[in-house]
Design a protein around this motif. Structure first.
Motif, PDB file in Angstrom:
ATOM      1  N   VAL A 173       0.808  -1.159  -0.111  1.00 26.93           N
ATOM      2  CA  VAL A 173      -0.126   0.044   0.017  1.00 26.93           C
ATOM      3  C   VAL A 173       0.802   1.061  -0.246  1.00 26.93           C
ATOM      4  O   VAL A 173       1.820   1.514   0.717  1.00 26.93           O
ATOM      5  CB  VAL A 173      -0.964   0.181   1.224  1.00 26.93           C
ATOM      6  CG1 VAL A 173      -1.664   1.400   1.427  1.00 26.93           C
ATOM      7  CG2 VAL A 173      -2.178  -1.206   1.156  1.00 26.93           C
ATOM      8  N   GLU A 174       0.691   2.270  -0.791  1.00 26.67           N
ATOM      9  CA  GLU A 174       1.324   3.495  -0.732  1.00 26.67           C
ATOM     10  C   GLU A 174       0.299   4.625  -0.572  1.00 26.67           C
ATOM     11  O   GLU A 174      -0.934   4.364  -0.753  1.00 26.67           O
ATOM     12  CB  GLU A 174       1.952   3.628  -1.957  1.00 26.67           C
ATOM     13  CG  GLU A 174       3.103   2.842  -2.663  1.00 26.67           C
ATOM     14  CD  GLU A 174       4.278   3.054  -1.742  1.00 26.67           C
ATOM     15  OE1 GLU A 174       4.461   4.000  -1.129  1.00 26.67           O
ATOM     16  OE2 GLU A 174       5.267   2.173  -1.696  1.00 26.67           O
ATOM     17  N   ILE A 175       0.763   5.748  -0.058  1.00 25.65           N
ATOM     18  CA  ILE A 175      -0.409   6.913   0.241  1.00 25.65           C
ATOM     19  C   ILE A 175      -0.422   7.583  -1.274  1.00 25.65           C
ATOM     20  O   ILE A 175       0.524   7.131  -2.256  1.00 25.65           O
ATOM     21  CB  ILE A 175       0.399   7.916   1.111  1.00 25.65           C
ATOM     22  CG1 ILE A 175       1.499   8.423   0.763  1.00 25.65           C
ATOM     23  CG2 ILE A 175       0.496   7.026   2.520  1.00 25.65           C
ATOM     24  CD1 ILE A 175       2.276   9.370   1.492  1.00 25.65           C
ATOM     25  N   TYR A 176      -1.378   8.485  -1.439  1.00 25.89           N
ATOM     26  CA  TYR A 176      -1.474   9.063  -2.480  1.00 25.89           C
ATOM     27  C   TYR A 176      -0.350  10.167  -2.685  1.00 25.89           C
ATOM     28  O   TYR A 176      -0.572  11.024  -1.661  1.00 25.89           O
ATOM     29  CB  TYR A 176      -3.035   9.881  -2.522  1.00 25.89           C
ATOM     30  CG  TYR A 176      -3.864   8.518  -2.700  1.00 25.89           C
ATOM     31  CD1 TYR A 176      -4.127   7.888  -3.967  1.00 25.89           C
ATOM     32  CD2 TYR A 176      -4.731   8.361  -1.767  1.00 25.89           C
ATOM     33  CE1 TYR A 176      -5.133   7.011  -4.203  1.00 25.89           C
ATOM     34  CE2 TYR A 176      -5.745   7.214  -1.827  1.00 25.89           C
ATOM     35  CZ  TYR A 176      -5.720   6.486  -3.132  1.00 25.89           C
ATOM     36  OH  TYR A 176      -6.947   5.646  -3.082  1.00 25.89           O
ATOM     37  N   LYS A 177      -0.018  10.347  -3.868  1.00 25.69           N
ATOM     38  CA  LYS A 177       1.199  11.463  -3.991  1.00 25.69           C
ATOM     39  C   LYS A 177       0.916  12.144  -5.291  1.00 25.69           C
ATOM     40  O   LYS A 177       1.251  11.634  -6.509  1.00 25.69           O
ATOM     41  CB  LYS A 177       2.722  10.680  -4.222  1.00 25.69           C
ATOM     42  CG  LYS A 177       2.673   9.847  -2.806  1.00 25.69           C
ATOM     43  CD  LYS A 177       4.240   9.219  -3.103  1.00 25.69           C
ATOM     44  CE  LYS A 177       4.620   8.013  -2.135  1.00 25.69           C
ATOM     45  NZ  LYS A 177       5.743   7.312  -2.273  1.00 25.69           N
ATOM     46  N   PRO A 178       0.201  13.088  -5.303  1.00 33.56           N
ATOM     47  CA  PRO A 178      -0.159  13.951  -6.381  1.00 33.56           C
ATOM     48  C   PRO A 178       1.144  14.259  -7.172  1.00 33.56           C
ATOM     49  O   PRO A 178       1.900  14.917  -6.776  1.00 33.56           O
ATOM     50  CB  PRO A 178      -0.988  15.326  -5.655  1.00 33.56           C
ATOM     51  CG  PRO A 178      -1.391  14.793  -4.344  1.00 33.56           C
ATOM     52  CD  PRO A 178      -0.332  13.734  -3.906  1.00 33.56           C
ATOM     53  N   GLY A 179       0.914  14.224  -8.479  1.00 37.44           N
ATOM     54  CA  GLY A 179       1.972  14.429  -9.334  1.00 37.44           C
ATOM     55  C   GLY A 179       2.966  13.271  -9.758  1.00 37.44           C
ATOM     56  O   GLY A 179       3.737  13.524 -10.558  1.00 37.44           O
ATOM     57  N   GLU A 180       2.740  12.201  -8.653  1.00 43.05           N
ATOM     58  CA  GLU A 180       3.783  11.258  -8.824  1.00 43.05           C
ATOM     59  C   GLU A 180       2.972   9.891  -9.093  1.00 43.05           C
ATOM     60  O   GLU A 180       3.209   9.087 -10.087  1.00 43.05           O
ATOM     61  CB  GLU A 180       4.346  11.023  -7.462  1.00 43.05           C
ATOM     62  CG  GLU A 180       5.525   9.964  -7.609  1.00 43.05           C
ATOM     63  CD  GLU A 180       6.377   9.915  -6.322  1.00 43.05           C
ATOM     64  OE1 GLU A 180       6.637   8.680  -5.897  1.00 43.05           O
ATOM     65  OE2 GLU A 180       6.498  10.955  -5.609  1.00 43.05           O
ATOM     66  N   ASN A 181       1.925   9.472  -8.389  1.00 43.20           N
ATOM     67  CA  ASN A 181       0.950   8.196  -8.750  1.00 43.20           C
ATOM     68  C   ASN A 181      -0.286   8.645  -8.878  1.00 43.20           C
ATOM     69  O   ASN A 181      -1.085   7.647  -8.816  1.00 43.20           O
ATOM     70  CB  ASN A 181       1.342   7.354  -7.484  1.00 43.20           C
ATOM     71  CG  ASN A 181       0.810   7.869  -6.230  1.00 43.20           C
ATOM     72  OD1 ASN A 181       0.194   8.835  -6.019  1.00 43.20           O
ATOM     73  ND2 ASN A 181       1.261   6.990  -5.178  1.00 43.20           N
ATOM     74  N   CYS A 182      -0.776   9.919  -8.880  1.00 43.17           N
ATOM     75  CA  CYS A 182      -1.977  10.325  -9.081  1.00 43.17           C
ATOM     76  C   CYS A 182      -2.436  11.848  -9.537  1.00 43.17           C
ATOM     77  O   CYS A 182      -1.351  12.588  -9.325  1.00 43.17           O
ATOM     78  CB  CYS A 182      -2.982   9.990  -8.036  1.00 43.17           C
ATOM     79  SG  CYS A 182      -2.523  11.182  -6.503  1.00 43.17           S
ATOM     80  N   VAL A 183      -3.458  12.115 -10.028  1.00 36.98           N
ATOM     81  CA  VAL A 183      -3.715  13.612 -10.435  1.00 36.98           C
ATOM     82  C   VAL A 183      -4.739  13.782  -9.239  1.00 36.98           C
ATOM     83  O   VAL A 183      -5.919  13.539  -9.209  1.00 36.98           O
ATOM     84  CB  VAL A 183      -4.292  13.799 -11.546  1.00 36.98           C
ATOM     85  CG1 VAL A 183      -4.704  15.449 -11.767  1.00 36.98           C
ATOM     86  CG2 VAL A 183      -3.098  13.407 -12.570  1.00 36.98           C
TER      87      VAL A 183
END
Length: 579
Positions: free
Chosen positions: A484-494
């Motif tokens: 599990v990873e946290i959400y990282k805007p610009g890296e793994n999500c928009v």
């Protein structure tokens, strides 16, 4: 035959401080002394089984099928259905005990009973909480307070749907008023475990405002999201989150929420219903009878009865991709059942007993899966030496092989009672801090402050990622491949509003899986028809008993008003549409 009583107890004699404590205790006691599977405080059947979270389970479609079975497929459920009337009836018993306590407390002086205001706050909380549950179940119900007195005629005359009001908001207002009164009266900390405190009331104020915000028409469809309500809810949510690290916080391991040694023993639990065992009572204890049917079937020291399975759809939702995020779009393309079939379509029990390695080895997983589902071939309840077996599943052919475990203990605990049925005395955590964080994220997103919602969502995900320590085999290796990873805007999500909303809903589902929240979340958001009928479309290909399942918008968002109650009210109740 009429027999005059030899003695009559005059309630006017019960006016001492000790008597006040008795009235209050009697109200708490009725919550835990409900000898029925269909308790309104047994959330699995009302909120999980009726959603895409869970299956009924048990011995087969026949086992409770004319009640719970009708509920989970939304066909043939009528106002005469057996699981409908009792929750209504027993809820008003609790409400009336609350009102009696308030009536008595109002007549005693504060100087004679310094706890008067606190105890009134407790009674108003319980009264509001029970009305809140009824509101979730039935939408319209009579709100009975301490001012309703007299014979049964006075109670029958209170309508469930008051024609003076254009919609159901007036009922929410009364619930909200009670919770606000409770918050003003309750202390930050209670000296006795089990009593509701200020944070419990604060959380329920926020939760009530959130339900109020999603305004519905007469057909239960959400027609407006009231941002003023959500803005007010955020004030109360902030009151709780501002205490993080002091009075409230997340447990280090998600599993701490689901073991009996955590009863009254974590910062994460904000309010829990108190159960007990070996307490000197004639029944052996104030045990949780509402979830007694859910223990495994004749396995590991458990004896009965195999109800409540995690759905294959729910199990799939815990899959993660190489980036450690949920498989939002592709999660449900296969399932546990696809990998255990014999050529004749039956289940291969040897593959089940082996832990279905092809299915679980194909993906990485959120650790919360193993805190939620008991799987044959995997350790039971964090014990590498106790491997769950297929014989603990009563009917895997019809209800799959994923047993709900959050509400269940290790069989070696001192919290089990068997008196012909299997029960346990673990407390039921009704409000937790993890869900408060997700409520806050929901509110922030709806207020167009989605960037601020990232932190509470990631806080919950980060704890999930760190909750694999207990999920090990006897050789010390992980039961599954957890990632599990946290959400990282610009890296793994928009991280825009649409993605934040999807992430929040998904997180809510994973965190509270099988705990009776899901149906009511979907009810609040207004997407029950879409979610449930999409769910049924796939489930019909997995289990034949789902063939006729269909959710009908404008009817199935709420239960029918029980026919017994319609008769009792002598025409003063209005039936819900579609029944």
């Amino acid at each position: 035959m009429e027999v005059n009583p030899k003695q009559v107890l005059d309630e006017g004699l019960l006016n001492s401080p000790e008597d006040m404590e008795g009235f209050v205790t009697a109200t708490y006691a009725r919550i835990t002394d409900i000898p029925s599977w269909d308790s309104p405080f047994s959330p699995w059947w009302s909120g999980s089984m009726r959603s895409d979270d869970s299956y009924k389970g048990g011995g087969g479609v026949w086992d409770g099928g004319d009640g719970w079975g009708f509920m989970e497929t939304f066909v043939n459920l009528t106002a005469n259905g057996w699981p409908i009337d009792y929750p209504w009836y027993v809820s008003y018993q609790i409400i009336q005990r609350s009102n009696t306590a308030i009536q008595k407390l109002n007549n005693i002086a504060e100087e004679d009973y310094p706890l008067k205001s606190v105890r009134i706050g407790e009674m108003k909380f319980i009264r509001a909480f029970v009305h809140f549950r009824l509101k979730q179940f039935f939408k319209y119900m009579p709100y009975i307070d301490e001012n309703v007195v007299g014979s049964s005629g006075e109670f029958e005359a209170i309508p469930n749907k008051d024609a003076k009001f254009p919609n159901d908001q007036y009922l929410w207002e009364r619930i909200l008023s009670d919770f606000k009164d409770a918050e003003n009266a309750l202390p930050a900390t209670q000296p006795e475990k089990g009593r509701v405190d200020k944070n419990a009331a604060t959380a329920m104020i926020a939760r009530t405002l959130m339900f109020m915000a999603y305004e519905q028409d007469d057909r239960h469809q959400v027609i407006n999201i009231n941002k003023d309500r959500l803005t007010e809810a955020l004030v109360y949510l902030n009151k709780i989150t501002d205490q993080e690290g002091e009075k409230v916080g997340l447990c280090g391991n998600f599993g701490e929420n689901f073991i009996h040694t955590s009863d009254n023993n974590t910062k994460e639990s904000i309010w829990e219903i108190q159960y007990s065992i070996d307490d000197g009572s004639s029944t052996g204890g104030k045990i949780n009878r509402g979830e007694g049917l859910n223990h495994p079937w004749n396995w590991g020291g458990f004896q009965c009865c195999g109800f409540h399975h995690i759905s294959y759809n729910m199990g799939n939702a815990f899959k993660t991709g190489p980036d450690g995020l949920p498989l939002f779009d592709d999660y449900n393309k296969d399932s546990y059942g696809d990998y255990i079939k014999n050529t004749d379509g039956s289940d291969n029990i040897a593959l089940v007993e082996a832990g279905n390695p092809e299915y679980f080895g194909k993906y990485s997983w959120d650790p919360r899966f193993s805190h939620t589902a008991g799987v044959p071939g995997h350790p039971w309840k964090y014990d590498p030496g106790l491997i769950f077996e297929s014989r603990g599943i009563r009917n895997g052919a019809e209800y799959g092989w994923l047993k709900s475990v959050k509400e269940l203990p290790h069989p070696g605990c001192d919290c089990l009672l068997y008196d012909g049925w299997q029960f346990n005395s673990m407390n039921k955590r009704m409000i937790r801090y993890d869900e408060v964080l997700l409520w806050k994220a929901e509110v922030l997103i709806q207020l167009d402050r989605w960037n601020e919602a990232l932190a509470p969502i990631n806080k919950v995900r980060e704890r999930a990622a760190n909750s694999a320590d207990w999920l090990i085999k006897a050789d010390g290796t992980s039961v599954m491949n957890y990632h599990v990873e946290i959400y990282k805007p610009g890296e793994n999500c928009v991280w825009d509003k649409d993605f934040a909303w999807k992430a929040m809903q998904w997180e809510n589902r994973l965190e509270m899986a099988g705990e009776g929240r899901r149906f009511f979340d979907l009810q609040r958001w207004g997407n029950l028809e879409e979610i449930m009928n999409n769910y049924f479309t796939v489930e019909k290909t997995r289990f034949s008993w789902m063939a006729n399942a269909r959710f009908t918008a404008g009817r199935d968002e709420f239960f029918p008003i029980p026919q017994n109650q319609m008769k009792w009210a002598k025409g003063n109740y209005t039936q819900n549409p579609g029944y």
